[in-house]
Scaffold this motif. Structure first.
Motif, PDB file in Angstrom:
ATOM      1  N   ASN A  35       0.910  -1.201  -0.030  1.00  0.00           N
ATOM      2  CA  ASN A  35      -0.057  -0.087  -0.098  1.00  0.00           C
ATOM      3  C   ASN A  35       0.929   1.123  -0.130  1.00  0.00           C
ATOM      4  OD1 ASN A  35      -1.675   2.101   0.634  1.00  0.00           O
ATOM      5  ND2 ASN A  35      -3.091   0.680   1.872  1.00  0.00           N
ATOM      6  N   ARG A  42       0.062   4.303  -0.559  1.00  0.00           N
ATOM      7  CA  ARG A  42      -0.366   5.448   0.357  1.00  0.00           C
ATOM      8  C   ARG A  42      -0.205   5.644   1.786  1.00  0.00           C
ATOM      9  NH1 ARG A  42      -6.847   6.044  -2.199  1.00  0.00           N
ATOM     10  NH2 ARG A  42      -6.145   6.493  -4.086  1.00  0.00           N
ATOM     11  N   ARG A  63      -6.235  -7.189   6.275  1.00  0.00           N
ATOM     12  CA  ARG A  63      -5.788  -6.112   6.566  1.00  0.00           C
ATOM     13  C   ARG A  63      -4.734  -6.222   7.646  1.00  0.00           C
ATOM     14  NH1 ARG A  63      -5.934  -2.504   2.853  1.00  0.00           N
ATOM     15  NH2 ARG A  63      -5.460  -0.765   4.505  1.00  0.00           N
ATOM     16  N   THR A 120      -6.073  -0.428  -9.220  1.00  0.00           N
ATOM     17  CA  THR A 120      -4.958  -0.492  -7.879  1.00  0.00           C
ATOM     18  C   THR A 120      -3.550  -0.612  -8.332  1.00  0.00           C
ATOM     19  OG1 THR A 120      -5.032  -2.878  -8.011  1.00  0.00           O
ATOM     20  CG2 THR A 120      -6.745  -1.777  -6.862  1.00  0.00           C
TER      21      THR A 120
END
Length: 473
Positions: A97, A99, A114, A261
């Motif tokens: 990820n 971000r 997650r 993505t």
């Protein structure tokens, strides 16, 4: 009774061999893991090379403790919440990820998508980024901690993958000299999980053909057979570099690239992508997927929606059931008659390198499963993966083989790639006579491609009959 190939396997490859019958007899109580994981568990707990009551109990204890059932997930999460630590055997995968500048861990048995993971684990085991690695992970829970950590998270703090011993390809190839061709073939068949005494030499060559897309880059096959011949068995159980998709609908994002993505698809993350139950396969937005797939089958590269072109070396394998007549041969001359529309398009079929006549193989039964010595599945899978990227074999085929009866570029490329795969499997040391090269590499490759040519001729008059032959130079 120990067979000759088993004695030699134990003598020259003892550290990387396993008695396949012992793995079956161990009965560790789960069918949810691939063969190489079961063999890893059994090999850890054998008592003097045997499965006695104590060894069997240790295996069951290991499975019960570290391979939880899905309905236990809330109990396990509760244990983590209360400060406990879990050691879980599962197929873990990691995404990046950008971000949040973190790695995201997926834990299937907990339905957890997650979780987090220590960075050093990903650096040590980069295969986690390639779509899933079986191993034992140590999991802890980090409670919410104000603004700095507003949500609780599961975190992996240690990982032990199901790994083969260090791969020494030179030694593997060197030891091949101690086996006759028949003994070596028997060892390969047993390593795949099949009983070599159950099959004819011709049938064993068809079984070995299933390995070619694993050992040779960009080989595209379709196997047509009735149900129950074990088409998907090897692809499910042998190598972590193979991804099997069973029927259903496939999207371009999953197969090629997810533009939303920016995540790579299966073709760039695995050696082989297998479509099982291809007779029921469909695509989301089929015009786009088939167009991109045809481009990939031809060139080894693809692009989606004007995005950057991607290159890959994955092979495509399609497994489909077809009806047979009373004599055991296909009911229809057109083998693709009852398959989806895209598999009845000659432009697509022409890009397939070979048709495996799976109808010539018997149904899987008790006697067809290996009870002999074979390479451990994790080791064998890694050897095939290493051979896949080893130079010299294709050049050998080109220098010593001759293709007769066709100048078609697709025909010639297909035969060269398929013959190279047979060469890597049967003669990894490159010690092969001219007759062996023709009879066990070139001719089987030509016969697989001949079936493609025959089908094209039946389906479209634009394709003229072509009778392919091969010879040694």
């Amino acid at each position: 009774m120990t067979l000759q190939f088993e004695e030699k396997a134990l003598k020259y490859y003892s550290d990387v061999c396993v008695n396949k019958d012992l793995v079956r007899k161990a009965s560790i109580g789960t069918e949810s893991v691939p063969m190489y994981v079961s063999e890893w568990i059994v090999s850890r707990y054998l008592t003097d090379g045997q499965v006695d009551a104590a060894a069997r109990q240790k295996m069951r204890d290991f499975v019960n403790k570290h391979l939880p059932l899905k309905d236990q997930k809330e109990q396990l999460k509760s244990k983590l919440k209360n400060g406990g630590t879990l050691l879980i055997l599962d197929t873990y995968s990691v995404e990046v990820n950008l971000r949040t500048d973190e790695y995201i861990l997926k834990i299937p048995c907990l339905d957890e998508n997650r979780a987090t993971i220590e960075s050093y684990i990903v650096e040590n085991y980069p295969l986690l980024l390639n779509g899933g690695v079986w191993g034992v992970g140590r999991l802890e829970y980090q409670s919410p901690n104000g603004k700095e950590n507003p949500f609780g998270q599961i975190r992996m703090v240690d990982f032990r993958p199901m790994q083969a011993a260090t791969i020494d390809l030179d030694l593997f190839c060197e030891q091949r000299q101690h086996f006759t061709l028949e003994e070596w073939r028997d060892l390969l068949i047993s390593s795949m999980g099949y009983n070599p005494t159950f099959y004819t030499p011709e049938q064993m060559m068809l079984l070995l053909t299933r390995l070619i897309p694993i050992v040779q880059e960009r080989v595209n096959l379709i196997e047509l057979a009735p149900k129950g011949t074990g088409k998907s068995f090897v692809y499910l159980n042998l190598s972590r570099y193979v991804r099997l998709i069973s029927g259903g609908k496939v999207t371009a994002a999953v197969l090629f690239h997810n533009n939303a993505t920016n995540q790579s698809g299966l073709l760039t993350r695995f050696d082989v992508v297998v479509f099982d139950e291809a007779q029921s396969l469909s695509f989301d937005n089929p015009n786009e997927v088939i167009g991109v797939l045809k481009d990939y089958l031809e060139s080894g590269s693809f692009s989606r929606g004007g995005k950057q072109k991607n290159a890959a070396t994955a092979g495509i394998v399609m497994l489909a059931n077809i009806p047979l007549a009373a004599d055991g041969n296909p009911r229809f001359e057109n083998l693709f008659l009852n398959l989806p529309d895209f598999l009845r398009e000659t432009a697509f079929i022409d890009r397939i390198h070979g048709i495996v006549p799976g109808w010539q193989l018997p149904r899987i039964e008790e006697g067809s499963i290996s009870k002999q010595i074979g390479f451990k599945a994790d080791f064998f899978g890694d050897i095939l993966h290493t051979l896949r990227h080893t130079a010299g074999y294709e050049d050998y085929i080109k220098a010593h083989g001759k293709i007769i009866g066709t100048n078609d570029v697709r025909d010639r490329n297909a035969i060269i790639r398929l013959a190279t795969g047979y060469l890597k499997l049967l003669f990894p040391d490159l010690k092969v006579s001219q007759d062996e090269l023709v009879n066990y590499c070139l001719r089987p490759a030509a016969s697989l491609r001949q079936l493609v040519r025959d089908q094209l001729t039946i389906m479209d008059p634009e394709y003229k009959p072509s009778f392919i032959d091969v010879a040694a130079i």
